[in-house]
Design a protein around this motif. Structure first.
Motif, short mmCIF file in Angstrom:
data_model
loop_
_atom_site.label_atom_id
_atom_site.label_comp_id
_atom_site.label_asym_id
_atom_site.label_seq_id
_atom_site.Cartn_x
_atom_site.Cartn_y
_atom_site.Cartn_z
N ASP A 171 26.48 48.84 44.69
CA ASP A 171 27.73 49.52 44.36
C ASP A 171 28.12 50.44 45.51
O ASP A 171 27.30 50.76 46.37
N PRO A 172 29.37 50.92 45.53
CA PRO A 172 29.75 51.89 46.58
C PRO A 172 28.79 53.07 46.57
O PRO A 172 28.40 53.56 45.50
N PRO A 173 28.38 53.56 47.74
CA PRO A 173 27.39 54.64 47.78
C PRO A 173 27.86 55.92 47.12
O PRO A 173 27.04 56.74 46.70
N GLY A 174 29.18 56.11 47.00
CA GLY A 174 29.69 57.32 46.38
C GLY A 174 29.79 57.26 44.88
O GLY A 174 30.27 58.19 44.24
N CYS A 232 20.56 70.79 46.74
CA CYS A 232 21.14 69.58 47.34
C CYS A 232 22.67 69.65 47.42
O CYS A 232 23.33 69.99 46.44
N THR A 233 23.21 69.30 48.57
CA THR A 233 24.67 69.22 48.74
C THR A 233 25.19 67.81 48.50
O THR A 233 26.39 67.57 48.66
N THR A 234 24.32 66.89 48.13
CA THR A 234 24.65 65.48 47.91
C THR A 234 25.39 64.88 49.09
O THR A 234 26.28 64.04 48.92
N CYS A 235 25.04 65.30 50.31
CA CYS A 235 25.76 64.82 51.49
C CYS A 235 25.51 63.34 51.76
O CYS A 235 26.28 62.70 52.46
N GLY A 236 24.40 62.80 51.24
CA GLY A 236 24.13 61.37 51.37
C GLY A 236 23.46 60.96 52.66
O GLY A 236 23.22 59.76 52.86
N PHE A 237 23.15 61.91 53.55
CA PHE A 237 22.54 61.48 54.81
C PHE A 237 21.20 60.81 54.57
O PHE A 237 20.88 59.79 55.20
N TYR A 279 30.05 58.30 52.58
CA TYR A 279 30.19 57.67 51.27
C TYR A 279 31.25 56.56 51.24
O TYR A 279 31.16 55.65 50.44
N ASN A 280 32.27 56.66 52.09
CA ASN A 280 33.36 55.69 51.99
C ASN A 280 33.73 55.03 53.31
O ASN A 280 34.69 54.26 53.36
N GLY A 281 32.97 55.34 54.38
CA GLY A 281 33.14 54.62 55.63
C GLY A 281 34.42 54.90 56.39
O GLY A 281 34.81 54.13 57.27
N GLY A 284 26.80 62.92 61.04
CA GLY A 284 27.49 64.19 60.92
C GLY A 284 26.76 65.14 59.98
O GLY A 284 26.20 64.73 58.96
N LEU A 285 26.79 66.43 60.31
CA LEU A 285 26.11 67.43 59.49
C LEU A 285 27.07 67.98 58.45
O LEU A 285 28.20 68.35 58.75
N CYS A 286 26.60 68.07 57.21
CA CYS A 286 27.38 68.56 56.07
C CYS A 286 27.83 70.00 56.30
O CYS A 286 27.14 70.80 56.94
#
Length: 675
Positions: free
Chosen positions: A247-250, A357-362, A574-576, A603-605
């Motif tokens: 599924d989409p990562p976001g 957690c900032t849920t930045c997804g890195f 999350y959305n490219g 990129g850093l959150c």
């Protein structure tokens, strides 16, 4: 012709019988150990991962066998592909060994096929030894900060090197004993045979036997050691990639709150089987921590340690889970009789870790075996704390109450939501009934209420009007998208807001949406479909970039400025969407774009995601200040952003640390350059 070790009596038994019993014992022991791990997975919460099998196979070939993500670190990618490729090739050698031991003289791969495999085996065994040497150098001398130098890792490298060396020496000694066995298809074995050519036949036979048994015992021990080792990933990484999230990562999964008896995860058994498998599959490579904002600012959350804690919690709970599954009870209150197992929350994982957690997804985007180290598991734990125990940071109470009563986390009156547009010729969907509207402009809470973001909303309106795009807003009918509520664990509030918004949007027959906020963009695009809201959603930079490319917007005014660009997590990772804002900046005359060292996927959150926008940052150093120092260090006069949260965080950091670099939204700059 030298005899194989199984062609003689061993401990009074025929060699083939002794060999067969040893192999059988190893297989039974492995099946027992592996079955325990699998039975624990089966006790986890369901997680549908058996769909789109063809796509899963393709992804597995791409990321497991070609190891595409591993080559982001080229050096590590090279030695991993050497070792992994060697193990794949040696799978056939293991079968050959069994056939050779049980039926001496029987050839598993005869003729040309056998010759080609022999060559491949020789080449890959040498490559494995090269890979091990590279790994040893990396750990002993290069020592990347992301790696933890554990004894287990050294032991596994030793077992791999011993496995390969023993096979080469065994084969080399056999060829030295019987030169007629020499083959041009075995160049590495031929080299070893020449080295051993001066050794007496009895010693060669002893060397061959010892190396042959060493290779065998190494294989059997290695296979049975892995289920109890931190290197269990050698067996579980490929399945974990196969069961990756397609599924989409976001998109976060939507629980059925009406049918749920428990909310979120507080025990190991509450985790999904895939979350447990993530723990088994962790390679402890540390890639997840390289650009993790909480690691870089000394917060309690380290994604590598977090997933390791979950794995260890699963291991500790295994005896109790298996006992319960077999109907024997839990043998007490823990992992066995008299053993109290620790709670997942507060025992293995602190609440400070959960809220950091900032849920930045890195961490998810960096993992070479597609583990989700933190986000999904942390959100599940937050759901438990919020919905089951009503325990959450006090600052969130204000945001939750504001979203519930006024439709925005600031708690500002809902009636003033469209005040930002009073001086602009903007119509609402209610006013535009019967008109042909191209796109709905979803303004978002920040774009409606936050002073800096309101300027960006006005800029997009003027850009759309200049390009002749017909649009409307919802005005007071728009309410918070619920992103912060969901990611802070308040799933009830999120679903209430989502259902309300979807009902409004569907009531107007909305098909296309544009928004300046990446959090609105992600939620409406990826999570609202679960509630019946399926729309074509664009970020403002995507639409404006498209209008510029079509010639509907002319960037003719010069903006003499050097600028970098900060990638918002929910827009990029999350959305490219990486190129659209950069294309806008590159189209503005006089503007000079310089990439930051940490940009795009790395990129850093800014520190605002996952609901952290509404919380105080009390532990470690401030994430927004850390990021702003990096940006200022690039030496540009300005930094472009495409997220209202990032604008707030970087703007605050600019004042707090006293740097000159000024943040601008990309759409503001486009408005300045518009003819």
């Amino acid at each position: 012709m030298p005899k194989l070790p199984t062609e003689r009596l061993i401990l009074g038994l025929p060699g083939t019988v002794f060999f067969g019993l040893l192999v059988l014992f190893a297989i039974v022991a492995f099946v027992y150990s592996a079955s325990r791990r699998i039975r624990v997975l089966l006790a986890g919460a369901p997680d549908p991962r058996f769909d789109r099998v063809g796509l899963r196979i393709r992804k597995t070939l791409e990321y497991a066998f070609a190891q595409k993500r591993m080559f982001r670190d080229f050096y590590a990618g090279v030695f991993h592909i050497f070792i992994f490729g060697g193990f794949v090739v040696l799978t056939v050698r293991t079968l050959e060994l069994v056939v050779e031991g049980l039926w001496p003289g029987l050839v598993l791969l005869p003729g040309t096929l056998g010759n080609l495999y022999t060559l491949a085996k020789d080449v890959f065994e040498v490559l494995v030894l090269v890979g091990v040497a590279m790994a040893v150098y990396r750990r002993a001398f290069a020592r990347p900060a992301r790696l933890d130098l554990t004894a287990d890792a050294w032991f596994v490298l030793f077992l791999i090197a011993l496995l390969i060396a023993a096979d080469l020496v065994a084969e080399g000694a056999r060829v030295a004993l019987a030169p007629q066995l020499a083959s041009r298809w075995s160049p590495a074995v031929a080299v070893i045979a020449r080295w051993l050519s001066g050794v007496s036949p009895p010693k060669l036979q002893a060397i061959s036997d010892a190396a042959w048994w060493t290779h065998l015992v190494d294989i059997l021990f290695f296979g049975n050691y892995l289920p109890y080792s931190k290197h269990f990933h050698i067996l579980t990484a490929v399945p974990n990639i196969f069961f990756m999230n397609l599924d989409p990562p976001g998109r976060l999964a939507t629980p059925d709150l009406e049918k749920s008896e428990r909310f979120g995860a507080s025990r190991v058994e509450d985790l999904t089987w895939k979350s447990m498998l993530d723990g088994y599959a962790c390679t402890e490579c540390g890639r997840c921590r390289v650009v993790c904002p909480t690691v870089l600012t000394d917060k309690p959350l380290d994604p590598r340690l977090h997933i390791a804690a979950i794995r260890d919690a699963v291991y500790e709970a295994t005896p109790e889970i298996l006992a319960a599954a077999s109907g024997r009870g839990n043998g007490g209150d823990g992992g066995g009789p008299g053993h109290a197992r620790r709670d997942l929350i507060g025992g293995w994982i602190s609440e400070d870790t959960i809220w950091a957690c900032t849920t930045c997804g890195f961490c998810t985007s960096a993992c070479p075996v597609f583990i989700v180290p933190a986000v999904d598991k942390i959100v599940e734990m937050r759901r438990y704390l919020v919905l089951d125990r009503a325990e959450f940071p006090k600052e969130m109470q204000t945001a939750f109450r504001g979203m519930e009563t006024n439709g925005n986390p600031w708690g500002i009156a809902a009636a003033s939501r469209a005040d930002w547009a009073k001086e602009l010729p903007v119509v609402t969907m209610a006013e535009a009934r019967g008109r042909d509207i191209d796109v709905l402009f979803w303004v978002g809470c920040a774009g409606s209420y936050e002073d800096r973001a309101k300027k960006v909303s006005r800029a997009l309106v003027e850009l759309l009007q200049a390009a002749g795009v017909s649009f409307a807003i919802l005005g007071v009918e728009e309410t918070c998208n619920g992103d912060s509520a969901r990611r802070m664990g308040n799933e009830y509030l999120f679903q209430m807001l989502a259902q309300q918004n979807v009902e409004t949007l569907n009531g107007y027959g909305v098909k296309k949406i544009v928004t300046n906020c990446p959090h609105c963009f992600n939620v409406i695009r990826n999570e609202y479909p679960d509630f019946g809201g399926k729309y074509e959603v664009m970020h403002g930079t995507e639409l404006v970039s498209k209008l510029i490319a079509e010639g509907r917007l002319k960037m003719t005014g010069r903006v003499e400025e050097s600028i970098s660009f900060h990638d918002p997590c929910y827009l990029g990772r999350y959305n490219g969407v990486y190129d659209a804002p950069r294309r806008i900046l590159e189209s503005i005359p006089g503007l000079r774009l310089q990439e930051l060292p940490r940009s795009r996927e790395r990129g850093l959150c800014c520190g605002a995601g996952g609901g952290r926008m509404w919380m105080e940052e009390k532990l470690g150093t401030r994430i927004n200040q850390t990021r702003m120092r990096e940006i200022a260090g690039a030496g540009t006069g300005a930094v472009g952003v495409s997220c209202p949260f990032c604008m707030v965080m970087l703007g605050n950091a600019k004042e707090e640390i006293g740097v000159a670099t000024q943040p601008f939204d990309v759409l503001e700059l486009a408005r300045r350059a518009m003819a």
